[in-house]
Motif scaffolding. Structure first.
Motif, PDB file in Angstrom:
ATOM      1  N   UNK A 230       0.836  -1.205   0.000  1.00  0.00           N
ATOM      2  CA  UNK A 230       0.000   0.000   0.000  1.00  0.00           C
ATOM      3  C   UNK A 230       0.871   1.255   0.000  1.00  0.00           C
ATOM      4  N   UNK A 231       1.974   1.189   0.736  1.00  0.00           N
ATOM      5  CA  UNK A 231       2.890   2.323   0.752  1.00  0.00           C
ATOM      6  C   UNK A 231       3.507   2.541  -0.619  1.00  0.00           C
ATOM      7  N   UNK A 232       3.967   1.462  -1.258  1.00  0.00           N
ATOM      8  CA  UNK A 232       4.565   1.579  -2.590  1.00  0.00           C
ATOM      9  C   UNK A 232       3.547   2.119  -3.593  1.00  0.00           C
ATOM     10  N   UNK A 233       2.299   1.651  -3.514  1.00  0.00           N
ATOM     11  CA  UNK A 233       1.254   2.139  -4.417  1.00  0.00           C
ATOM     12  C   UNK A 233       0.997   3.623  -4.179  1.00  0.00           C
ATOM     13  N   UNK A 234       0.988   4.040  -2.907  1.00  0.00           N
ATOM     14  CA  UNK A 234       0.753   5.448  -2.598  1.00  0.00           C
ATOM     15  C   UNK A 234       1.880   6.328  -3.146  1.00  0.00           C
ATOM     16  N   UNK A 235       3.139   5.885  -2.973  1.00  0.00           N
ATOM     17  CA  UNK A 235       4.276   6.676  -3.443  1.00  0.00           C
ATOM     18  C   UNK A 235       4.275   6.767  -4.964  1.00  0.00           C
ATOM     19  N   UNK A 236       3.951   5.662  -5.641  1.00  0.00           N
ATOM     20  CA  UNK A 236       3.999   5.638  -7.109  1.00  0.00           C
ATOM     21  C   UNK A 236       2.775   6.260  -7.761  1.00  0.00           C
ATOM     22  N   UNK A 237       1.582   5.978  -7.225  1.00  0.00           N
ATOM     23  CA  UNK A 237       0.346   6.381  -7.897  1.00  0.00           C
ATOM     24  C   UNK A 237      -0.470   7.420  -7.147  1.00  0.00           C
ATOM     25  N   UNK A 238      -0.087   7.790  -5.961  1.00  0.00           N
ATOM     26  CA  UNK A 238      -0.899   8.710  -5.169  1.00  0.00           C
ATOM     27  C   UNK A 238      -2.065   7.968  -4.530  1.00  0.00           C
ATOM     28  N   UNK A 239      -3.058   8.706  -4.103  1.00  0.00           N
ATOM     29  CA  UNK A 239      -4.192   8.108  -3.389  1.00  0.00           C
ATOM     30  C   UNK A 239      -5.173   7.386  -4.314  1.00  0.00           C
TER      31      UNK A 239
END
Length: 191
Positions: free
Chosen positions: A41-50
């Motif tokens: 979830x952290x990696x997705x947030x950093x790469x794609x935002x919310x």
């Protein structure tokens, strides 16, 4: 030991902070399968935002939520604006200028620090580290603005040696050539 600037660790620190927000130390996720979810979830947030929240809901067959989408879009706008600004040629030039200034300042600081902060000082047989040297004030450098069309001048300095610690060599000769006209001058200083 000497601090050497190898680049920014801001991205790593940001990633560590985001993981700690999703998997705080007060909750032990290390032995559970949910730790992988928190890290992903952290990696997705950093790469794609919310946007990853709405996409996850959609893949699970749930409603992405109108408020979630609105908030994600609102948070994504400054991020896209920043990326667009960073890709402009003027921003790239500014980054190169700042990098050159950091490199110049680092070299000047190392020359002014003396033996106390040299790399590998602890491996020398008799390092001169008994007294911290007095500080040398930094020069104030301002750009020179000349009237008319600027020209390129190359110059060559002949010195008695290299900078060693806090000892500066003597300049013995200066030669300069203006590239456009080919005019040159030379000045020698004999001791």
């Amino acid at each position: 030991m000497q601090y050497v600037d190898l680049g920014s660790s801001q991205q790593c620190e940001h990633a560590n902070k985001e993981v700690s927000l999703r998997a705080p130390k007060s909750h032990h996720y290390g032995n559970s399968a949910s730790l992988d979810y928190h890290a992903q979830a952290t990696a997705a947030f950093i790469n794609d935002g919310r946007q990853y929240i709405s996409e996850s809901y959609s893949k699970m067959g749930l409603s992405p939520g109108a408020l979630t989408d609105t908030y994600a879009t609102k948070c994504m706008k400054p991020r896209l604006d920043k990326l667009q600004m960073a890709s402009l040629p003027s921003s790239k030039r500014r980054r190169l200028v700042l990098k050159q200034e950091r490199s110049t300042n680092q070299g000047a600081n190392e020359a002014l620090e003396g033996d106390m902060y040299k790399s590998g000082i602890v491996h020398q047989d008799s390092p001169d580290t008994e007294q911290i040297p007095d500080t040398i004030p930094k020069g104030i450098f301002k750009p020179v603005i000349l009237p008319g069309k600027p020209t390129i001048i190359t110059f060559d300095l002949e010195t008695t040696g290299l900078i060693e610690g806090r000892v500066l060599p003597q300049v013995t000769q200066i030669a300069a050539v203006e590239l456009q006209s080919g005019r040159h001058t030379s000045h020698q200083k004999f001791q």
